[in-house]
Design an enzyme around this catalytic site. Sequence first.
Site, PDB file in Angstrom:
ATOM      1  N   HIS A  97     -19.815  -7.563  11.855  1.00 14.12           N
ATOM      2  CA  HIS A  97     -20.085  -6.557  10.816  1.00 14.12           C
ATOM      3  C   HIS A  97     -18.866  -6.203   9.957  1.00 14.12           C
ATOM      4  CE1 HIS A  97     -23.951  -4.717  12.791  1.00 14.12           C
ATOM      5  NE2 HIS A  97     -23.987  -6.040  12.712  1.00 14.12           N
TER       6      HIS A  97
ATOM      7  N   ASP B   9       4.343  -4.600  21.263  1.00 13.65           N
ATOM      8  CA  ASP B   9       5.550  -3.849  21.630  1.00 13.65           C
ATOM      9  C   ASP B   9       5.703  -3.950  23.152  1.00 13.65           C
ATOM     10  OD1 ASP B   9       3.810  -2.005  22.771  1.00 13.65           O
ATOM     11  OD2 ASP B   9       4.539  -0.285  21.624  1.00 13.65           O
ATOM     12  N   HIS B  10       6.618  -3.161  23.714  1.00  8.95           N
ATOM     13  CA  HIS B  10       6.847  -3.224  25.164  1.00  8.95           C
ATOM     14  C   HIS B  10       5.604  -2.842  25.968  1.00  8.95           C
ATOM     15  CE1 HIS B  10       7.756   0.750  23.641  1.00  8.95           C
ATOM     16  NE2 HIS B  10       7.539   1.249  24.846  1.00  8.95           N
TER      17      HIS B  10
ATOM     18  N   ARG C 215     -25.286  -7.689   3.834  1.00  9.06           N
ATOM     19  CA  ARG C 215     -25.009  -6.278   3.520  1.00  9.06           C
ATOM     20  C   ARG C 215     -23.613  -5.859   4.002  1.00  9.06           C
ATOM     21  NH1 ARG C 215     -27.787  -6.524   8.203  1.00  9.06           N
ATOM     22  NH2 ARG C 215     -27.377  -5.017   9.859  1.00  9.06           N
ATOM     23  N   HIS C 216     -23.124  -6.561   5.015  1.00  9.14           N
ATOM     24  CA  HIS C 216     -21.814  -6.200   5.546  1.00  9.14           C
ATOM     25  C   HIS C 216     -20.694  -6.573   4.572  1.00  9.14           C
ATOM     26  CE1 HIS C 216     -23.824  -5.160   9.187  1.00  9.14           C
ATOM     27  NE2 HIS C 216     -24.312  -6.374   9.310  1.00  9.14           N
TER      28      HIS C 216
ATOM     29  N   CYS D  27      -0.289  -2.944  22.113  1.00 11.97           N
ATOM     30  CA  CYS D  27       0.729  -1.934  22.429  1.00 11.97           C
ATOM     31  C   CYS D  27       0.220  -1.202  23.667  1.00 11.97           C
ATOM     32  CB  CYS D  27       1.025  -1.018  21.244  1.00 11.97           C
ATOM     33  SG  CYS D  27      -0.305   0.090  20.741  1.00 11.97           S
ATOM     34  N   GLY D  28       0.744  -0.038  23.969  1.00 11.78           N
ATOM     35  CA  GLY D  28       0.319   0.651  25.184  1.00 11.78           C
ATOM     36  C   GLY D  28      -1.164   0.997  25.143  1.00 11.78           C
ATOM     37  N   THR D  29      -1.575   1.596  24.028  1.00 11.09           N
ATOM     38  CA  THR D  29      -2.977   1.999  23.874  1.00 11.09           C
ATOM     39  C   THR D  29      -3.760   1.077  22.950  1.00 11.09           C
ATOM     40  OG1 THR D  29      -2.382   3.381  21.997  1.00 11.09           O
ATOM     41  CG2 THR D  29      -2.416   4.453  24.174  1.00 11.09           C
ATOM     42  N   GLY D  30      -3.059   0.338  22.134  1.00  7.72           N
ATOM     43  CA  GLY D  30      -3.697  -0.439  21.067  1.00  7.72           C
ATOM     44  C   GLY D  30      -3.860   0.367  19.789  1.00  7.72           C
ATOM     45  N   ILE D  31      -3.617   1.658  19.877  1.00  9.99           N
ATOM     46  CA  ILE D  31      -3.900   2.544  18.738  1.00  9.99           C
ATOM     47  C   ILE D  31      -2.785   2.509  17.701  1.00  9.99           C
ATOM     48  CG2 ILE D  31      -4.314   4.917  18.030  1.00  9.99           C
ATOM     49  CD1 ILE D  31      -5.625   5.371  20.811  1.00  9.99           C
ATOM     50  N   GLY D  32      -1.554   2.735  18.144  1.00  9.83           N
ATOM     51  CA  GLY D  32      -0.450   2.773  17.176  1.00  9.83           C
ATOM     52  C   GLY D  32      -0.330   1.476  16.409  1.00  9.83           C
TER      53      GLY D  32
HETATM   54  C1  RB5 Z   1       4.927   3.180  23.585  1.00  8.80           C
HETATM   55  O1  RB5 Z   1       5.337   3.999  24.629  1.00  8.80           O
HETATM   56  C2  RB5 Z   1       3.533   3.559  23.144  1.00  8.80           C
HETATM   57  O2  RB5 Z   1       3.555   4.765  22.459  1.00  8.80           O
HETATM   58  C3  RB5 Z   1       2.943   2.467  22.272  1.00  8.80           C
HETATM   59  O3  RB5 Z   1       2.921   1.277  22.978  1.00  8.80           O
HETATM   60  C4  RB5 Z   1       1.515   2.680  21.810  1.00  8.80           C
HETATM   61  O4  RB5 Z   1       0.701   3.026  22.879  1.00  8.80           O
HETATM   62  C5  RB5 Z   1       1.340   3.577  20.664  1.00  8.80           C
HETATM   63  O5  RB5 Z   1       0.232   3.787  20.155  1.00  8.80           O
END
Ligand code: RB5
Length: 145
Positions: free
Chosen positions: A97, A7-8, A131-132, A64-69
């Site tokens: 693993h 994403d951006h 095992r993995h 993405c910004g955090t990689g989490i979403g």
């Molecule tokens: C976008 O602002 C941000 O929320 C997205 O890139 C990401 O970090 C979400 O997890």
Amino acid sequence: MIALGADHGGYELKEAIKKHLEESGVPYIDCGTSSPESVDYAPIAKKTCEKVVSGECEKAILCCGTGIGISMAANKVKGIRAACCSDYFSAKLTRQHNDANALCMGGRVVGVGLALELVDVFLNTEFEGGRHQRRIDQIAEIENS
Ligand code: RB5
């Protein structure tokens, strides 16, 4: 073939990864986004990960910004095992693993230098099996239940 998506918040990092893959002779497909303008990450995760589950690409790299979403969205695609990493050990061990087939990183979390190290170790480390494999199968059972 590697599928790339961002994403951006991960756009600039994806562009740096593209340059790195080109220099390394690793072919890729860019699934977007193609500018720093705000865009939602879930559809991009889906489009990118579908390249992996279809067999067109071997692995995905998502930013993405955090990689989490984008990792949360990627893990909703059946057959995807996405790992959000910001350290070398995790990027290596998630291949050994977890047989992770998608690496997710945060463009606002990791610097380009570290991110490229994570890309290299992720792409060049083999799954250990044994095992993995049983544990991977258990994840798939949850996915299919
Ligand atoms: C976008 O602002 C941000 O929320 C997205 O890139 C990401 O970090 C979400 O997890």
